[in-house]
Design an enzyme around this catalytic site. Structure first.
Site, mmCIF file in Angstrom:
data_model
loop_
_atom_site.group_PDB
_atom_site.id
_atom_site.type_symbol
_atom_site.label_atom_id
_atom_site.label_comp_id
_atom_site.label_asym_id
_atom_site.label_seq_id
_atom_site.Cartn_x
_atom_site.Cartn_y
_atom_site.Cartn_z
ATOM 1 N N PRO A 173 6.737 65.646 14.005
ATOM 2 C CA PRO A 173 7.825 66.154 14.059
ATOM 3 C C PRO A 173 9.459 65.370 13.401
ATOM 4 O O PRO A 173 9.801 64.917 12.966
ATOM 5 C CB PRO A 173 8.155 65.848 15.161
ATOM 6 N N GLU A 174 9.580 67.173 12.898
ATOM 7 C CA GLU A 174 10.591 66.992 11.986
ATOM 8 C C GLU A 174 12.214 67.228 12.901
ATOM 9 O O GLU A 174 11.946 67.915 13.571
ATOM 10 C CB GLU A 174 10.720 67.882 10.675
ATOM 11 N N HIS A 207 -4.788 61.796 24.887
ATOM 12 C CA HIS A 207 -2.978 62.125 25.205
ATOM 13 C C HIS A 207 -1.805 61.810 25.925
ATOM 14 O O HIS A 207 -0.981 62.053 25.205
ATOM 15 C CB HIS A 207 -3.564 62.168 23.557
ATOM 16 N N ARG A 223 -1.328 59.403 18.450
ATOM 17 C CA ARG A 223 -1.860 58.745 17.583
ATOM 18 C C ARG A 223 -0.693 57.046 18.439
ATOM 19 O O ARG A 223 -0.135 56.305 18.089
ATOM 20 C CB ARG A 223 -0.671 58.854 15.865
ATOM 21 N N ARG A 274 24.688 55.079 -7.847
ATOM 22 C CA ARG A 274 23.294 54.742 -6.913
ATOM 23 C C ARG A 274 22.767 55.479 -7.643
ATOM 24 O O ARG A 274 22.867 56.131 -8.494
ATOM 25 C CB ARG A 274 23.438 55.362 -5.957
#
Ligand code: ZN
Length: 271
Positions: A2-3, A91, A110, A152
């Site tokens: 999931p983002e 789960h 997981r 950077r």
């Protein structure tokens, strides 16, 4: 995984279900999440009234009258709204039972997800306090990214994925934003021009906003609170399209590894 758009979609799904409701019970089937749930977890949450559901980076903040439950979905976690007491699937680790007769159910095959209940301000919790600005907030603008990229040498894609610079720009959205801004993911961050930095900030905001609008991207592990998958994947320009023709110019999309993550880009459109 999931983002940010999936987490924001979850937040929007949970808010009307949870706000104003009292958590009457917390039922835990598995304590061993990324960090084990402490012994007093259920008692600390039970009886609390939910005042709102917020988000910081990829953390959901379930705010109550006695503290905040900080939830991270990890690699494979999801939250669903179910009828209280309905049969658990494998789960299904935690149920937050509400006084409406429904429950918010945390599933995570997981078990990289996490839950922490904190009584004080959530913003100073160790998981949250070092985070950079929100990508959709006003603080993340061209001037900010210009300052943070100067001198950077790190590749711009890796800098964008650094949560100390800006939160919630994961692998999919970093690749897609760089495509839309026409910037090669390999460029040293400090070599971007002011105009490029401006384009990139806009592209990050637009790609995330567009993904939130359709409920996110991840089709495999992630489901929305109503069980339907995200549809943003159909709108991706480069991510997981190695060898396929660029949707803009037809050049085959290329793939490489940067910081152990796959990067996808069009060598013609992105410079
Ligand atoms: Zn192209």
């Amino acid at each position: 995984m999931p983002e940010l758009p999936e987490v924001e979609t979850t937040r929007r799904g949970l808010e009307p279900v949870m706000r104003g409701r009292t958590i009457t019970a917390v039922e835990v089937a598995e304590r061993r999440l990324r960090w084990a749930l402490p012994a007093g977890f259920e008692a600390a949450l039970a009886g609390r009234r939910v005042t709102g559901v917020g988000r910081r980076a990829k953390y959901l903040l379930i705010e109550t009258d006695g503290g905040t439950l900080i939830v991270h979905l990890g690699m494979s976690g999801s939250l669903r709204v179910v009828a209280a007491g309905s049969a658990r699937a494998p789960h299904d680790h935690v149920d937050l039972v509400l006084d409406s007769g429904r429950a918010v159910r945390f599933n995570d095959p997981r078990r990289f997800g996490s839950m922490h209940f904190v009584r004080g301000p959530a913003a100073v919790h160790k998981l949250l306090r070092a985070l950079g600005p929100e990508p959709l907030g006003d603080e993340f603008d061209a001037e900010y990214l210009w300052r943070r990229t100067r001198r950077r040498k790190v590749a711009i894609k890796q800098l964008l994925m650094n949560a100390a610079i800006v939160v919630g720009v994961g692998n999919i959205y970093a690749s897609e934003a760089l495509f839309r801004a026409r910037i090669s993911p390999r460029r040293a961050a400090g070599r971007l021009s002011r105009a490029e930095v401006g384009r990139l900030v806009l592209a990050v905001k637009r790609v995330l906003a567009a993904a939130i609008k359709v409920g996110g991207t991840t089709l495999r592990d992630y489901v929305r609170t109503d069980g339907s998958p995200g549809y943003f994947r159909q709108k991706l320009y480069v991510y997981e399209r190695a060898g396929l023709p660029c949707r803009v110019c037809g050049t085959p999309v290329r793939q490489m590894v940067q910081g152990q993550r796959s990067t996808y880009w069009c060598p013609s459109c992105q410079r």
